[in-house]
Design an enzyme around this catalytic site. Structure first.
Site, PDB file in Angstrom:
ATOM      1  N   HIS A  31      -2.377   0.949   7.193  1.00 33.73           N
ATOM      2  CA  HIS A  31      -2.696   0.807   5.774  1.00 33.73           C
ATOM      3  C   HIS A  31      -2.999   2.209   5.255  1.00 33.73           C
ATOM      4  O   HIS A  31      -3.500   3.061   5.986  1.00 33.73           O
ATOM      5  CB  HIS A  31      -3.902  -0.114   5.600  1.00 33.73           C
ATOM      6  N   HIS A  68      -6.196   1.795  -3.503  1.00 34.29           N
ATOM      7  CA  HIS A  68      -5.136   1.295  -2.623  1.00 34.29           C
ATOM      8  C   HIS A  68      -4.703  -0.092  -3.074  1.00 34.29           C
ATOM      9  O   HIS A  68      -5.308  -0.688  -3.964  1.00 34.29           O
ATOM     10  CB  HIS A  68      -5.642   1.244  -1.174  1.00 34.29           C
ATOM     11  N   CYS A  91       0.810  -1.226   0.000  1.00 32.45           N
ATOM     12  CA  CYS A  91       0.000   0.000   0.000  1.00 32.45           C
ATOM     13  C   CYS A  91       0.839   1.270   0.000  1.00 32.45           C
ATOM     14  O   CYS A  91       0.533   2.217  -0.729  1.00 32.45           O
ATOM     15  CB  CYS A  91      -0.970  -0.009   1.170  1.00 32.45           C
TER      16      CYS A  91
END
Length: 171
Positions: free
Chosen positions: A130, A142, A79
């Site tokens: 994240h 993402h 990510c």
């Protein structure tokens, strides 16, 4: 011996967020360094339209690339590398390599003030994070650990539960 190796691996994983790589390149470390944005004289409306096109093109190029912890290529990406590449390729802005440092960049904004290009962060474990890039209407792009590079909704039960904060790095 094997238990020790597994324990070391887990410690590394939970202390680094999406990625274990550390970059020595210079990057944006504060909101004040963003005075020379790609569109200094453009209206916000025009800038958002241009940003939308740039992010859409970047997403098309990376859509479906599988997730790989520590990865930064089309063979696999995590990510934070995805966000770093999106900002560099779309806006010629350097961000830190890991979520540990990316969440320190930019200006904090409320969830109800999200705008195209904002970074959205999630606490996904005791010390893991994240990150994604907000698009519109509660959607963000993402590198998902289960589905690779995708667009998801902030209203998804998982992301709603783990939402942490948002930062504005652009305009």
């Amino acid at each position: 011996m094997i238990k020790s190796i597994i324990l070391i691996f887990l410690c590394l994983f939970f202390t680094t967020g999406c990625s274990y790589k550390n970059s020595s390149q210079k990057f944006i470390s504060s909101y004040k360094e963003l005075d020379n944005l790609p569109y200094p004289s453009a209206s916000l409306e025009h800038t958002l339209l241009e940003t939308n096109n740039q992010l859409k093109n970047f997403y098309k190029e990376w859509r479906g690339v599988r997730y790989k912890w520590g990865g930064s290529t089309k063979r696999g990406i995590d990510c934070s590398a995805f966000v770093q590449k999106a900002y560099r390729n779309s806006f010629n802005l350097k961000l830190p390599r890991t979520t540990k440092y990316q969440h320190k960049v930019g200006k904090y904004i409320n969830k109800n003030s999200l705008r195209l290009g904002d970074l959205v962060f999630f606490k996904t474990g005791w010390d893991s994070r994240h990150v994604g890039i907000y698009l519109d209407n509660g959607r963000f792009m993402h590198a998902s650990t289960s589905k690779g590079v995708i667009i998801s909704s902030l209203n998804n039960r998982y992301y709603k539960k783990h939402y942490w904060k948002a930062k504005r790095v652009l305009f």
